[in-house]
Design an enzyme around this catalytic site. Structure first.
Site, PDB file in Angstrom:
ATOM      1  NE  ARG A  25       5.273  -3.354   1.259  1.00 21.65           N
ATOM      2  CZ  ARG A  25       4.332  -3.469   0.331  1.00 21.65           C
ATOM      3  NH1 ARG A  25       4.569  -3.079  -0.909  1.00 21.65           N
ATOM      4  NH2 ARG A  25       3.151  -3.990   0.611  1.00 21.65           N
ATOM      5  CB  THR A  46       2.991  -4.854  -8.926  1.00 19.08           C
ATOM      6  OG1 THR A  46       2.236  -4.815  -7.739  1.00 19.08           O
ATOM      7  CG2 THR A  46       4.437  -4.954  -8.592  1.00 19.08           C
ATOM      8  CB  THR A  90       3.584  -1.888  -6.430  1.00 23.17           C
ATOM      9  OG1 THR A  90       2.184  -2.074  -6.601  1.00 23.17           O
ATOM     10  CG2 THR A  90       3.880  -1.842  -4.935  1.00 23.17           C
ATOM     11  CB  SER A 100       5.299  -6.681  -0.146  1.00 22.85           C
ATOM     12  OG  SER A 100       5.398  -6.795  -1.543  1.00 22.85           O
TER      13      SER A 100
END
Ligand SMILES: *[C@@H]1O[C@H](CO)[C@@H](O)[C@H](O)[C@H]1NC(C)=O
Ligand SMILES: *[C@@H]1O[C@H](CO)[C@@H](O)[C@H](O)[C@H]1NC(C)=O
Ligand SMILES: *[C@@H]1O[C@H](CO)[C@@H](O)[C@H](O)[C@H]1NC(C)=O
Ligand SMILES: *[C@@H]1O[C@H](CO)[C@@H](O)[C@H](O)[C@H]1NC(C)=O
Ligand SMILES: *[C@@H]1O[C@H](CO)[C@@H](O)[C@H](O)[C@H]1NC(C)=O
Ligand SMILES: *[C@@H]1O[C@H](CO)[C@@H](O)[C@H](O)[C@H]1NC(C)=O
Ligand SMILES: *[C@@H]1O[C@H](CO)[C@@H](O)[C@H](O)[C@H]1NC(C)=O
Ligand SMILES: *[C@@H]1O[C@H](CO)[C@@H](O)[C@H](O)[C@H]1NC(C)=O
Ligand SMILES: *[C@@H]1O[C@H](CO)[C@@H](O)[C@H](O)[C@H]1NC(C)=O
Ligand SMILES: *[C@@H]1O[C@H](CO)[C@@H](O)[C@H](O)[C@H]1NC(C)=O
Ligand SMILES: *[C@@H]1O[C@H](CO)[C@@H](O)[C@H](O)[C@H]1NC(C)=O
Length: 531
Positions: free
Chosen positions: A88, A361, A379, A419
């Site tokens: 991420r 996403t 995403t 998230s």
């Protein structure tokens, strides 16, 4: 969007959903599922197929995901061991906590607030692919890129959902991707090419991931982002690392469910399921009052879940250990005792965490012949991310740092924003279920709904995914999915009506003995593929 696959459990029973016998891939589009399946048939691993399918998704649904974003893999190898690979986005070094002064309040804001280069986090996607491929890859790295490079260069008719978002790009830099010779915006069905991105993908395919993080692409990308007002530097890219960790798990009937730890949303999903499993439902509620009670309890669980989201933070930057508690049965038992059968309460009752709804996403589920599985969610955050295009590389940049708004008072260099993503793998003695969703706040409710309908109510994956979804939004309002047929909704939209649509999808694949089912959510017009 939701994509799942289901098989019935008695092998003697003829199951029309049991479409494949060896392996399957479920993505948001038939094209990307096929690309993933082809990789499997060429001897690729589940991870190889997932990477190829995600690269494909970056041009079939470029509004949802791409190499300017981040990705979370939950990988189960053929021996049943599970690992998480998190790449991420992180906070760039030059971003100060002043950033959060840009956050809108929860009551008055518009999407334009999020279209800002200052929300761009350090893209992790390619380092994530690299880490996953290094651990589990079988085919050469470059082979995973070839189908998408070809498709991006040759062009293809713009699919429905990509086309749906084009009119909404307004005057952002994304516009450059969709202009025809006369300067008009392309629309669904017109041929689109992504030539710059194809060059970039080819460079990464041939030279390897370092060219993105410490080479010519890194230079071009940071220079473009800085021109657009962003803070990303070469050093941020150079120092970026993907993280490999153990999965968290809970027990769910005969299954063990594996999911990623914070800052991902798996703890929230597991909390919802732990609450609901305590009601011991083993068939679908039929009578109206039973249905009402089921939905009421589910909504109450979702309200508590929203209130608990404040505990989901990057563990490297938070000493709070509460997130682990959310996965425990005893914790769910306590909260369940606070749920009244007859009424709901004020938002404060649930320890409400203020939040800001977002969408976007993509999710890919893969099950390979050797029994290994990949559940991966990727995403760029909102539709077309920050709406910043890097013109020299064709990369669309994320707006992931917005996810700190209302969830943190400060951010630190290197921190990953919280998230809702929860790519999961469920394993029992004889069955494997690979499942995950997209749609931000809708992910935990949508995946929980699919699992309850499939595992407890005995619905096929297809039926479970088709079941209308509800969620509790950031204002504590219950949002019910329209029961209108999709074709009617499409027809109304074609007439210019504005319909509030859900943007959740669940894509799943299941293996029970020699039966493999896969289902791609029709909400995003997805199709699975297998053999
Ligand atoms: C939210 O922001 C708007 C404009 O920035 C402001 O007018 C309004 O008073 C704020 N509302 C709250 C509840 O803070
Ligand atoms: C596009 O512009 C219109 C008019 O200014 C505005 O109402 C709308 O919110 C914008 N859409 C997006 C996605 O920014
Ligand atoms: C669109 O953006 C360009 C440059 O980014 C600017 O020159 C132009 O005036 C903008 N057009 C509108 C309608 O806002
Ligand atoms: C980045 O590239 C430079 C020059 O090739 C090299 O000296 C440096 O070690 C590289 N940095 C990393 C983190 O690999
Ligand atoms: C980042 O910070 C350094 C040191 O403060 C400064 O020299 C540089 O210009 C900054 N870069 C960007 C893109 O903000
Ligand atoms: C499940 O998680 C616990 C820690 O909460 C760990 O001790 C255990 O080994 C995990 N089980 C499996 C099968 O991975
Ligand atoms: C609902 O109906 C189905 C089939 O008609 C039945 O199998 C199931 O037991 C019923 N559930 C309840 C809670 O009565
Ligand atoms: C994050 O935590 C891991 C261990 O959990 C550690 O190895 C790593 O150095 C930490 N990173 C930072 C940036 O603190
Ligand atoms: C969280 O779990 C720890 C360890 O099980 C326990 O000591 C603590 O009291 C729990 N906290 C809450 C608020 O449930
Ligand atoms: C970098 O940008 C320059 C100028 O736009 C372009 O000619 C070159 O192809 C780009 N190289 C890469 C690797 O993106
Ligand atoms: C931010 O700080 C305020 C005031 O100290 C506090 O009330 C609030 O809970 C904090 N929010 C978060 C998300 O930590």
């Amino acid at each position: 969007f939701i994509i799942y696959g289901v098989c019935f459990f008695t092998p003697s029973r003829k199951d029309p959903d049991c479409t494949f016998s060896k392996a399957a891939v479920a993505t948001d589009s038939g094209k990307c599922s096929e690309i993933g399946r082809d990789i499997l048939q060429k001897g690729g691993s589940a991870v190889d197929a997932a990477i190829a399918a995600l690269l494909c998704t970056s041009i079939i649904n470029p509004q949802s995901a791409g190499i300017g974003g981040g990705v979370i893999f939950t990988v189960m190898d053929s021996s049943g061991k599970v690992k998480i690979i998190t790449s991420r986005e992180t906070v760039p070094k030059n971003v100060t906590s002043d950033l959060l002064k840009l956050c809108p309040n929860t009551t008055e804001w518009t999407v334009e607030w999020k279209q800002d280069s200052r929300w761009i986090g350090v893209p992790g996607e390619i380092r994530g692919y690299e880490a996953a491929h290094r651990l589990y890859g079988k085919l050469p790295w470059a082979d995973l890129f070839q189908p998408t490079i070809k498709l991006a260069r040759e062009g293809f008719p713009i699919p429905y959902y990509q086309g749906h978002y084009i009119p909404r790009i307004n005057n952002t830099s994304i516009r450059k991707l969709y202009l025809d010779k006369n300067g008009n915006l392309l629309k669904t069905g017109d041929i689109v090419k992504f030539e710059k991105l194809a060059d970039t993908l080819e460079t990464i395919a041939n030279e390897g991931p370092d060219v993105f993080y410490n080479g010519t692409i890194a230079k071009n990308l940071t220079s473009d982002i800085q021109k657009a007002g962003g803070k990303l530097t070469l050093e941020d890219l150079e120092l970026y690392e993907a993280k490999v960790t153990d999965a968290w798990n809970i027990s769910l009937g005969e299954y063990r469910m594996y999911f990623p730890p914070p800052p991902l949303g798996g703890a929230i999903l597991s909390f919802i399921l732990n609450i609901m499993k305590g009601y011991k439902m083993n068939s679908e509620p039929n009578a109206t009052d039973e249905k009402i009670l089921f939905y009421h309890r589910y909504i109450e669980a979702l309200k508590f879940a929203n209130g608990l989201k404040k505990y989901i933070r990057d563990p490297n930057f938070s000493s709070d250990k509460m997130a682990k508690n959310l996965t425990e049965d005893s914790f769910a038992d306590n909260i369940r005792s606070l749920i009244s059968s007859d009424k709901t309460h004020d938002p404060q009752y649930y320890g409400d965490t203020p939040c800001l709804d977002s969408i976007g996403t993509t999710h890919v589920s893969v099950l390979a012949e050797d029994g290994s599985a990949v559940s991966v969610t990727s995403t760029i955050n909102d539709e077309f991310g920050s709406k910043v295009l890097s013109p020299s590389t064709g990369i669309i940049l994320n707006n992931q740092l917005f996810d700190f708004c209302n969830r943190a008072n400060r951010t630190s260099h290197g921190e990953r924003p919280p998230s809702n993503m929860a790519p999961s793998v469920l394993k029992s003695q004889s069955k494997t279920l690979v499942i995950g969703g997209s749609g931000a706040e809708m992910i935990p409710p949508a995946v929980a709904s699919a699992l309850m309908n499939h595992l407890w109510f005995g619905k096929s994956l297809k039926e479970a995914i088709d079941t209308p979804v509800l969620f509790v939004n950031c204002q504590s309002e219950v949002k019910l999915e329209s029961k209108l047929e999709k074709d009617i909704v499409d027809g109304l939209e074609a007439k210019g009506h504005k319909i509030t649509q859900f943007y959740n999808t669940v894509n799943a694949v299941e293996k029970a003995g020699s039966c493999i089912s896969a289902w791609s959510d029709k909400r995003k017009k997805g199709e699975p593929a297998g053999y």
